[in-house]
Design a protein around this motif. Structure first.
Motif, PDB file in Angstrom:
ATOM      1  N   GLY A   1      14.745  42.098  17.154  1.00  0.00           N
ATOM      2  CA  GLY A   1      15.894  42.134  16.275  1.00  0.00           C
ATOM      3  C   GLY A   1      16.203  43.510  15.717  1.00  0.00           C
ATOM      4  N   VAL A   2      15.997  44.552  16.516  1.00  0.00           N
ATOM      5  CA  VAL A   2      16.309  45.916  16.071  1.00  0.00           C
ATOM      6  C   VAL A   2      17.151  46.592  17.133  1.00  0.00           C
ATOM      7  N   ALA A   3      17.743  47.702  16.775  1.00  0.00           N
ATOM      8  CA  ALA A   3      18.510  48.495  17.734  1.00  0.00           C
ATOM      9  C   ALA A   3      17.542  49.193  18.684  1.00  0.00           C
ATOM     10  N   PRO A   4      17.946  49.433  19.946  1.00  0.00           N
ATOM     11  CA  PRO A   4      17.044  50.098  20.891  1.00  0.00           C
ATOM     12  C   PRO A   4      16.493  51.422  20.372  1.00  0.00           C
ATOM     13  N   ASP A   5      17.342  52.194  19.687  1.00  0.00           N
ATOM     14  CA  ASP A   5      16.876  53.492  19.183  1.00  0.00           C
ATOM     15  C   ASP A   5      15.885  53.353  18.047  1.00  0.00           C
ATOM     16  N   ASP A   6      15.769  52.155  17.447  1.00  0.00           N
ATOM     17  CA  ASP A   6      14.853  51.943  16.316  1.00  0.00           C
ATOM     18  C   ASP A   6      13.505  51.359  16.739  1.00  0.00           C
ATOM     19  N   LEU A   7      13.317  51.157  18.057  1.00  0.00           N
ATOM     20  CA  LEU A   7      12.067  50.547  18.517  1.00  0.00           C
ATOM     21  C   LEU A   7      10.853  51.404  18.173  1.00  0.00           C
ATOM     22  N   GLY A   8      11.006  52.706  18.201  1.00  0.00           N
ATOM     23  CA  GLY A   8       9.883  53.590  17.869  1.00  0.00           C
ATOM     24  C   GLY A   8       9.449  53.428  16.425  1.00  0.00           C
ATOM     25  N   ASP A   9      10.421  53.418  15.506  1.00  0.00           N
ATOM     26  CA  ASP A   9      10.105  53.229  14.090  1.00  0.00           C
ATOM     27  C   ASP A   9       9.527  51.838  13.843  1.00  0.00           C
ATOM     28  N   PHE A  10      10.063  50.838  14.566  1.00  0.00           N
ATOM     29  CA  PHE A  10       9.544  49.471  14.417  1.00  0.00           C
ATOM     30  C   PHE A  10       8.082  49.411  14.833  1.00  0.00           C
ATOM     31  N   ALA A  11       7.761  50.070  15.928  1.00  0.00           N
ATOM     32  CA  ALA A  11       6.373  50.108  16.399  1.00  0.00           C
ATOM     33  C   ALA A  11       5.479  50.775  15.364  1.00  0.00           C
ATOM     34  N   GLN A  12       5.974  51.839  14.744  1.00  0.00           N
ATOM     35  CA  GLN A  12       5.184  52.527  13.722  1.00  0.00           C
ATOM     36  C   GLN A  12       4.937  51.607  12.536  1.00  0.00           C
TER      37      GLN A  12
END
Length: 549
Positions: free
Chosen positions: A314-325
């Protein structure tokens, strides 16, 4: 201090105003004259639960007004503030009871509930009598009375602070445990999600870049065809060749044209340079459009994988890195939480140990104070002709709480060998009154700002015992206000202010009146109490002697 009590149309009182003074105030009169009505009326304006029918016969409503003087810092001021009522040095309570039973109350001209009146009552008046279930007879207050008697406020404050620390540590531990349990329930998901994200390692902007490259590769064949045509048109077989031919032809005749071909020749030279740059750019474009067919498949697979993870979380593709963090932070917090749990458990153990130490010290101090109170009570009971009675402050273990682990109850055994029990369960009427008086004398000064009321506390005693009761009442009144309803001449003789309550019949209506007595009137009243209706000179002499002792 109670300054005035004004009563209108209550029971057999039509209109009465009583102006009280500091010190010992005594009310005397024959049985049935209306002394108890005064206390019933005071209890009514203070919100006490009493008689249901209070309105005088023939009246539409009864009304009682009580005026109290409050010193700075009086506990009643805090009650007023919490209730949103005006305070000040004067407190006016007024309560009305209509014939149909409706009751309405005011505090300083503001409407209030009966509950507020009762809260104020606890700070203003303390009633002691044979049927009183408030004050000293209430076991719930015995621990606080013992603490005040023993001067244990500091010890109690330390226990309360230690208890607050225990409660804080328990709450922190519970909250951390709940958070950790929730995180552990999601641990498998968290680690799997982080593994997926780490394996894919999406980068910011990669989605747009892959999408553009995919579209480019999907249209590459058509693009290469058109760009190839352009390259051919620009090359040696196209515009470049034609320009070179034109340049060669013109150069062969330029010497004969006497300068007229110089400008065209220069322009063609410049055109050849531009054509060369254009041809080079087209060639580079063709080179970039040259790719392995598997590259399109690889780009599409990665693009679809990135977008699938983005939808999953449920996040934008560009936000996957921050989500993983963020997920890694939760895993780290879970690891740290386990460490914190150990630290919090140790802090709770230390807080509980500190509480147990403080509670034990308070318990020992209470035991010492209890022995001192029991000894003081023994000294007080002897002059009251109760030397064979045994007063005991019982301290038993209770559940831990903000004021320690002790439960305190005042018990008595009226005769040697008799079982001990609570004051109001064991003592008879006269004994109970004397126990209460002795206890109040021992605890004097523990409830500042109260008006103490004793309702026939001398019932069943006379002679030296009644004199002892009177002396102790006078002692209590030295630094406050005491109101006593009495039939004892020995008690009346100790009064600083004396009122006689009488009942009279007027126009077929029985009414009660209260008269403040001057010195000689006091002598006559006490003489009446000694001898009955016929007052003799001997009775007056005895009364005069009682008052002068």
């Amino acid at each position: 201090m109670l300054r005035t009590l004004e009563i209108r149309d209550m029971l057999i009182i039509d209109r009465l105003e009583l102006a009280l003074e500091p010190g010992l105030n005594v009310l005397t009169g024959e049985t049935g004259a209306g002394k108890s009505i005064l206390l019933d009326s005071l209890g009514f304006v203070l919100g006490w639960r009493g008689r249901a029918e209070l309105v005088r016969a023939g009246a539409e409503q009864g009304e009682v007004t009580a005026v109290f003087d409050l010193e700075e810092g009086h506990p009643a001021l805090e009650v007023l503030e919490e209730a949103g009522l005006p305070g000040g040095e004067e407190l006016i309570l007024r309560r009305v009871n209509t014939r149909d039973g409706r009751k309405t109350a005011w505090v300083n001209d503001r409407r209030c509930s009966g509950e507020v009146l009762r809260q104020l009552s606890d700070t203003l008046v303390e009633l002691h009598g044979q049927h009183d279930d408030r004050g000293l007879l209430n076991p719930r207050g015995h621990r606080a009375l013992l603490d005040t008697y023993g001067g244990l406020q500091g010890e109690v404050a330390r226990v309360r602070e230690a208890w607050r620390e225990v409660m804080t540590r328990r709450r922190q531990l519970d909250e951390t445990r709940a958070t950790l349990d929730k995180a552990r329930g999601e641990e498998e998901y968290l680690r799997h999600a982080v593994g997926e994200l780490d394996a894919l390692d999406p980068q910011p902007g990669e989605d747009a870049e892959l999408d553009a490259r995919r579209r480019l590769m999907q249209g590459a064949e058509r693009l290469r065809e058109e760009i190839g045509k352009a390259a051919q048109a620009l090359g040696p077989d196209g515009a470049e060749g034609a320009a070179n031919d034109a340049l060669r032809w013109l150069e062969s005749v330029a010497g004969q044209a006497e300068g007229q071909l110089d400008a065209p020749l220069a322009a063609i030279g410049r055109a050849l340079v531009e054509l060369d740059e254009a041809a080079s750019g087209v060639s580079r474009a063709l080179e970039q459009l040259t790719f392995n067919p598997s590259e399109l498949e690889e780009a599409e697979e990665r693009l679809f994988a990135i977008r699938a993870l983005a939808r999953k979380h449920g996040v934008a593709p560009d936000d996957l890195g921050d989500f993983a963090q963020g997920l890694r932070g939760q895993i780290e917090a879970m690891t740290q939480g386990a460490t914190n749990m150990v630290q919090l458990q140790q802090a709770l153990v230390e807080a509980e140990q500190a509480y147990e130490t403080a509670a034990a010290e308070l318990g020992q101090a209470r035991a010492t104070a209890a022995k001192a109170l029991d000894a003081a009570m023994a000294d007080e009971l002897a002059p009251l002709k109760m030397e064979r009675a045994l007063f005991t402050t019982e301290i038993t273990q209770a559940e831990a709480g903000p004021e320690g682990r002790d439960e305190v109850v005042f018990t008595v055994a009226t005769n040697p060998g008799a079982p001990a029990g609570p004051l109001n369960k064991i003592a008879s009427g006269g004994e109970l009154s004397r126990f209460l008086l002795a206890l109040k004398v021992c605890l004097t000064g523990t409830t500042p700002g109260l008006t103490l009321i004793f309702d026939e506390i001398d019932r069943g005693v006379g002679g030296a015992t009644a004199d002892a009761v009177g002396r102790r009442l006078a002692q209590l009144a030295e630094h406050g206000q005491v109101l006593v309803v009495t039939h004892s001449p020995q008690v009346a003789a100790r009064a600083g202010h004396h009122w006689r309550v009488e009942k009279r019949v007027s126009e077929d209506a029985t009414l009660s009146t209260v008269t403040k007595l001057a010195t000689q009137e006091r002598v006559d009243e006490i003489a009446r109490m000694l001898s009955g209706d016929r007052i003799t000179d001997e009775a007056r002499a005895a009364a005069d002697k009682l008052m002068s002792v």
